[in-house]
Design an enzyme around this catalytic site. Structure first.
Site, PDB file in Angstrom:
ATOM      1  N   THR A 127       0.874  -1.400   0.394  1.00 10.92           N
ATOM      2  CA  THR A 127      -0.050  -0.461  -0.017  1.00 10.92           C
ATOM      3  C   THR A 127       0.774   1.320  -0.098  1.00 10.92           C
ATOM      4  OG1 THR A 127      -1.487  -1.123   1.250  1.00 10.92           O
ATOM      5  CG2 THR A 127      -1.604   1.306   1.087  1.00 10.92           C
ATOM      6  N   GLU A 128       0.639   2.122  -0.748  1.00 12.05           N
ATOM      7  CA  GLU A 128       0.967   3.702  -1.143  1.00 12.05           C
ATOM      8  C   GLU A 128       0.349   4.387  -0.136  1.00 12.05           C
ATOM      9  OE1 GLU A 128       4.746   2.357  -4.096  1.00 12.05           O
ATOM     10  OE2 GLU A 128       3.590   3.502  -4.167  1.00 12.05           O
ATOM     11  N   ARG A 269     -24.856  -9.345  36.613  1.00 10.11           N
ATOM     12  CA  ARG A 269     -25.503  -7.841  36.608  1.00 10.11           C
ATOM     13  C   ARG A 269     -27.231  -8.396  36.641  1.00 10.11           C
ATOM     14  NH1 ARG A 269     -25.039  -2.243  37.973  1.00 10.11           N
ATOM     15  NH2 ARG A 269     -26.193  -1.393  36.995  1.00 10.11           N
ATOM     16  N   ILE A 338     -24.709  -4.524  25.699  1.00 11.99           N
ATOM     17  CA  ILE A 338     -25.456  -5.460  27.027  1.00 11.99           C
ATOM     18  C   ILE A 338     -24.752  -4.546  28.639  1.00 11.99           C
ATOM     19  CG2 ILE A 338     -24.553  -7.562  28.518  1.00 11.99           C
ATOM     20  CD1 ILE A 338     -25.800  -8.750  24.816  1.00 11.99           C
ATOM     21  N   GLU A 364      -6.210  -6.416   4.289  1.00 13.83           N
ATOM     22  CA  GLU A 364      -6.935  -7.112   3.714  1.00 13.83           C
ATOM     23  C   GLU A 364      -7.795  -7.230   2.845  1.00 13.83           C
ATOM     24  OE1 GLU A 364      -5.148  -9.995   2.791  1.00 13.83           O
ATOM     25  OE2 GLU A 364      -3.171  -9.700   4.148  1.00 13.83           O
TER      26      GLU A 364
END
Length: 383
Positions: A127-128, A269, A338, A364
């Site tokens: 990658t560039e 909880r 949650i 990727e």
């Protein structure tokens, strides 16, 4: 989690990776994130356990069993810490893989055993700044001068960039040939002119060193050409199946850790005089999370089995990566929900899982690219 037609050896590897992740990775993940670095001793231990040579056959010093065992191990390490899972997956797939598949006998003898043992770490310089998904649009140039390659250019988003001993660098050798004018090179990171400009500050997987790299008259031997001249793009793309299976497994591991944290919290909880898991809205969330995790695992193992058998699986790997990465964000978000307000605090691990999971939809091959690959394969789909 039930064993899904796993061999005794696959179960043994998975359990080893799970014990290691729970005992030696997860307890330190928060500290490594703050430091922006995975402990060197931990990486060395991963090498000793064979986790960094899982795509390399024994004859070259690796621990290859098959891609199912590899995917299971990446899932477990990533459940311990997404950044450590990233290091492992990237090093195996695009660090070891190209040397194994395209290296000369001499190149393999020079590098492969060290890569497989973790004594050397690999990075992948494709990658560039202007070339991400459009991988062939490279500006980095390599010129052959007096029997040596001289490389100039800039690379972006190099995972393992600061830690790496060996960089696989892609550069244009024949500008007039377009896609057929790109070649791959083995560049020791100690080579003068190879410079890590900076480590990026990221939303997640912060302990994974993601770097910008400059190559300024970086000069290597002619023999450091990897594969044939002009075959660089093919080499880069050839690792997509294994790489995407690895990232899919990373996403699954992160999401599973988030689910397990949410499940434990929901059991403990108490609201309105009973554990919140007994409230139907929370139970439904957990049921959906569990189902999505299992669906992702089945897709990953299917692609891994095809890869192990030497069968084409580009679409299957893309489907697994796409589904697992998008699933991971949803599951991690539900885990935060949650936990309520506590899920938004750094005191609890689920906010980190959420941040770590997000990158799996980008590197990727982004989700958009995965859909393009899957759609392209449909042209030959038999109804």
């Amino acid at each position: 989690m039930h064993d899904i037609e796993l061999s005794e050896e696959q179960v043994m590897i998975r359990d080893m990776a799970r014990d290691f992740a729970r005992g030696e990775i997860a307890p330190h993940a928060q500290a490594w994130e703050k430091a922006g670095w995975i402990d060197d001793a931990l990486v060395a231990k991963m090498g000793e356990l064979g986790l960094l040579g899982m795509v390399v056959p024994e004859e070259w010093g690796g621990t290859y069993v098959d891609y199912v065992a590899y995917a299971l191990a990446v899932e477990e390490i990533s459940a311990g810490d997404g950044a450590t899972g990233a290091l492992m997956s990237i090093h195996n797939s695009v660090g070891c893989g190209p040397v194994l598949n395209y290296g000369t006998e001499e190149q393999k003898q020079t590098w492969l055993a060290d890569l497989a043992s973790g004594q050397a770490i690999g990075c992948f310089c494709l990658t560039e700044p202007q070339a991400g998904s459009e991988a062939h649009n490279l500006r980095t140039r390599a010129e052959l001068r007096d029997g040596q390659w001289v490389i100039n250019g800039a690379k972006q988003f190099v995972s393992n960039g600061k830690r790496a001993t060996l960089a696989i660098v892609f550069a244009v050798t024949d500008p007039d040939l377009g896609k057929r004018g790109i070649s791959a090179f083995l560049v020791p990171t100690s080579t003068p002119g190879f410079t890590v400009d900076r480590s990026e500050h990221k939303m997640g997987i912060r302990a994974s060193d993601t770097c910008a790299v400059t190559l300024n008259n970086c000069t290597i031997a002619e023999a450091n050409l990897l594969g044939e001249r002009g075959k660089g793009l093919a080499i880069a793309l050839s690792n997509l199946e294994g790489g995407r299976i690895g990232i899919a497994a990373q996403a699954l591991g992160i999401a599973r850790a988030a689910f397990e944290a949410a499940l434990a919290y929901a059991r403990d909880r108490v609201q309105f005089n009973k554990p919140i898991i007994e409230h139907q809205s929370i139970a439904n969330l957990l049921a959906d999370m569990h189902m999505q995790l299992n669906a992702a695992r089945l897709m990953i193992l299917h692609a891994a089995r095809l890869r192990s058998a030497g069968k084409p699986c580009l679409s299957e790997a893309s489907q697994a990566k796409l589904f697992a990465s998008e699933m991971a964000e949803k599951v991690c978000s539900s885990a935060i929900q949650i936990h309520g307000g506590y899920g938004y605090l750094e005191d609890y691990p689920v906010e980190k899982y959420y941040r770590d999971a997000r990158i799996t939809q980008i590197y990727e091959g982004s989700s958009e690219i995965q859909r393009m690959v899957i759609a392209r394969e449909l042209k030959n789909y038999l109804v």
